[in-house]
Design an enzyme around this catalytic site. Sequence first.
Site, PDB file in Angstrom:
ATOM      1  N   LYS A 199       0.825  -1.207   0.000  1.00 15.03           N
ATOM      2  CA  LYS A 199       0.000   0.000   0.000  1.00 15.03           C
ATOM      3  C   LYS A 199       0.859   1.257   0.000  1.00 15.03           C
ATOM      4  O   LYS A 199       0.602   2.213  -0.729  1.00 15.03           O
ATOM      5  CB  LYS A 199      -0.932  -0.004   1.206  1.00 15.03           C
ATOM      6  CG  LYS A 199      -1.902   1.162   1.247  1.00 15.03           C
ATOM      7  CD  LYS A 199      -2.706   1.195   2.536  1.00 15.03           C
ATOM      8  CE  LYS A 199      -3.621   0.013   2.681  1.00 15.03           C
ATOM      9  NZ  LYS A 199      -4.505   0.125   3.860  1.00 15.03           N
ATOM     10  N   GLU A 259      10.339  -5.573   3.517  1.00 16.70           N
ATOM     11  CA  GLU A 259      10.616  -6.841   2.841  1.00 16.70           C
ATOM     12  C   GLU A 259      10.193  -6.783   1.375  1.00 16.70           C
ATOM     13  O   GLU A 259      10.915  -7.238   0.480  1.00 16.70           O
ATOM     14  CB  GLU A 259       9.868  -7.987   3.542  1.00 16.70           C
ATOM     15  CG  GLU A 259      10.225  -8.172   5.007  1.00 16.70           C
ATOM     16  CD  GLU A 259       9.283  -7.414   5.932  1.00 16.70           C
ATOM     17  OE1 GLU A 259       9.180  -7.802   7.103  1.00 16.70           O
ATOM     18  OE2 GLU A 259       8.663  -6.415   5.477  1.00 16.70           O
ATOM     19  N   GLY A 265      -4.781  -5.401   5.881  1.00 18.49           N
ATOM     20  CA  GLY A 265      -4.006  -6.348   5.096  1.00 18.49           C
ATOM     21  C   GLY A 265      -4.549  -7.760   5.121  1.00 18.49           C
ATOM     22  O   GLY A 265      -4.619  -8.441   4.100  1.00 18.49           O
ATOM     23  N   ARG A 266      -4.969  -8.230   6.306  1.00 15.66           N
ATOM     24  CA  ARG A 266      -5.441  -9.611   6.411  1.00 15.66           C
ATOM     25  C   ARG A 266      -6.833  -9.794   5.825  1.00 15.66           C
ATOM     26  O   ARG A 266      -7.335 -10.921   5.748  1.00 15.66           O
ATOM     27  CB  ARG A 266      -5.409 -10.070   7.872  1.00 15.66           C
ATOM     28  CG  ARG A 266      -6.201  -9.194   8.835  1.00 15.66           C
ATOM     29  CD  ARG A 266      -5.838  -9.530  10.262  1.00 15.66           C
ATOM     30  NE  ARG A 266      -6.433  -8.652  11.255  1.00 15.66           N
ATOM     31  CZ  ARG A 266      -5.972  -7.451  11.589  1.00 15.66           C
ATOM     32  NH1 ARG A 266      -4.917  -6.961  10.963  1.00 15.66           N
ATOM     33  NH2 ARG A 266      -6.557  -6.735  12.540  1.00 15.66           N
ATOM     34  N   GLU A 308      -3.921 -12.030  14.564  1.00 11.34           N
ATOM     35  CA  GLU A 308      -3.626 -10.608  14.379  1.00 11.34           C
ATOM     36  C   GLU A 308      -4.837  -9.756  14.732  1.00 11.34           C
ATOM     37  O   GLU A 308      -4.694  -8.609  15.157  1.00 11.34           O
ATOM     38  CB  GLU A 308      -3.191 -10.346  12.928  1.00 11.34           C
ATOM     39  CG  GLU A 308      -2.591  -8.961  12.711  1.00 11.34           C
ATOM     40  CD  GLU A 308      -1.931  -8.815  11.357  1.00 11.34           C
ATOM     41  OE1 GLU A 308      -0.733  -9.114  11.243  1.00 11.34           O
ATOM     42  OE2 GLU A 308      -2.629  -8.419  10.397  1.00 11.34           O
ATOM     43  N   HIS A 368      -0.799 -38.269  12.310  1.00 13.93           N
ATOM     44  CA  HIS A 368       0.433 -38.992  12.619  1.00 13.93           C
ATOM     45  C   HIS A 368       1.424 -38.126  13.397  1.00 13.93           C
ATOM     46  O   HIS A 368       2.609 -38.455  13.455  1.00 13.93           O
ATOM     47  CB  HIS A 368       1.062 -39.518  11.332  1.00 13.93           C
ATOM     48  CG  HIS A 368       0.241 -40.582  10.665  1.00 13.93           C
ATOM     49  ND1 HIS A 368       0.409 -41.921  10.913  1.00 13.93           N
ATOM     50  CD2 HIS A 368      -0.788 -40.492   9.798  1.00 13.93           C
ATOM     51  CE1 HIS A 368      -0.468 -42.620  10.199  1.00 13.93           C
ATOM     52  NE2 HIS A 368      -1.207 -41.770   9.515  1.00 13.93           N
ATOM     53  N   LYS A 396       7.824  -3.653  13.032  1.00 18.17           N
ATOM     54  CA  LYS A 396       8.342  -2.980  11.848  1.00 18.17           C
ATOM     55  C   LYS A 396       9.288  -1.836  12.231  1.00 18.17           C
ATOM     56  O   LYS A 396      10.360  -1.673  11.651  1.00 18.17           O
ATOM     57  CB  LYS A 396       7.185  -2.430  11.007  1.00 18.17           C
ATOM     58  CG  LYS A 396       6.317  -3.487  10.352  1.00 18.17           C
ATOM     59  CD  LYS A 396       5.186  -2.828   9.575  1.00 18.17           C
ATOM     60  CE  LYS A 396       4.276  -3.853   8.924  1.00 18.17           C
ATOM     61  NZ  LYS A 396       3.151  -3.210   8.194  1.00 18.17           N
TER      62      LYS A 396
END
Length: 544
Positions: free
Chosen positions: A205, A211, A266-267, A352, A383, A510
């Site tokens: 955005k 990153e 964002g999510r 979050e 398992h 951040k």
Amino acid sequence: MSITQTQPWQNLQALATKQADVHMRDAFATDPDRVKRFSQSACGLHIDFSKNTISDDIFAELIALAESADVAQKRTDMFTGSPINHTEQRAVLHTALRNFGTDPIYVNGKDIMPDVQATRAKIKAFTEALHSGEHKGYTGKTITDVVSIGIGGSFLGPKIMSEALLPYHQHKLNVHFVANVDGCHIQDVLAQRDPETTLVLMSSKSFGTQETKQNTLTAKAWFLASGAPQSAIADHFAAISSNVPAAVEFGMSPDRVIGMEDWVGGRYSLWSAIGLPIALAIGYANFEQLLKGAEAMDQHFQTAPLAENLPAILGLLGVWYRNFQDAQSHVLLPYYHYLRGFPAYVQQLDMESNGKRNQHDGTAVDYATGPIIFGSEGTNGQHSFHQLIHQGDTIIPADFILPLNVPNQDNTHHAMLASNCFGQTQALMQGKTFAECRAELPEGLSDVEKDTLAAHKVMPGNKPSNTITFQTLDPFTLGALVALYEHKVFVQGVIWGVNSFDQWGVELGKVLGNQVLDAIETGTMHPAMDSSTQALIEQFRTAQ
């Protein structure tokens, strides 16, 4: 008034003590209609929640708890654009992104729906230009690969939904996802691509996410090192960003930058232009079906009575276990290979959103909030960590997720998968008594040996689970499934009185990450930096 002071909360505390003496095995044995009362269907999804440690009285009080928390009004506030993200004074309108109705939705007096529709049109045009071959690389070759770079919701949503819908891929483009700032990832992806036929799509955005920006700069250096001129960046790089000037300065064409609004977290952003990689993989028509499935769940969430409302039911059951059964975690178990990433998606969505300890007025809660979310696909988990769920002394509620039909698969495989899924829910609920275990032991063992070995084999049962089934995982159904969990998280956030739509913990990480990076690059430590972090930085700098 704190939610703990309400009558439904106090009634639930009393019922929890009473329910401790009730085993689900007995509840099923004495009530043949239990599954009918504790099952609901909507939007192509069916939820069997009968294997939960609840009674009719508990379920009724959970509904009353939602009413006392005013879930219905707060739900209306969200859908109509009220700034329910009060710490950032923002509306929360991911639901508007999948709204195909004609009614306006206002934010600060502006109808946002024309902009939503315009963004959809851009996604469609971008997708069709690449699929048709109209958009070509600077040498005239057709684009065959898209490298989608993002982080958090800008990565997880597109990647996991694209994986889940692999049977619906159009095979026009190969879409690759990069998030990790670890250079190994971007280097490995680029090493197998041809710069002349690759388009790099950056999702940020601000156009400044650490990153994402670094990975995009690495891709740019790779592209230019291949002999491409600076002017060719416009044909091979695009962005989903609100910072158009930064994208243009990078070398991108303004026509290939699609914006985002600040009322989309964002999510929750896969429904926005962030979902462009999904459309590139499955085609725009299928992407629209994904949106419409979520829209159908939105409508169900808004209109169904709470006792028949799928998101409300899942949310309230989660509150029951977190606050009245001391469950600290919740596990998602998709019995479908293409849904293997879904637990990670819900992990971010839930943790979050509701990993908070302060109520709206800033005071700390005096009760538990968001649980730990984890999971794994199908029989793989059986398992490994299922052992803890079956015989550990911790309650871990589980969601089992299964499509009843899958495309292009041997029926024997799917029957075995379904048998494992249903068998696990039965085993968790029913358990195995000491007497049953002892009776199965071979002759020849002494009584002491039998008693000792039988004790190790006992499974207490009474372990709760929901089973979510649907005909097939098509785009519409996946959209409904994702929206189901979004609204479940919303319901729990309302009851706990937290803001489910900010993420100050993420923001702190951040800020500190940028301070540490500056210290690594310059050797100058930030004044507030502790001695341990300084020592780690020095160790890293010495090793370079």
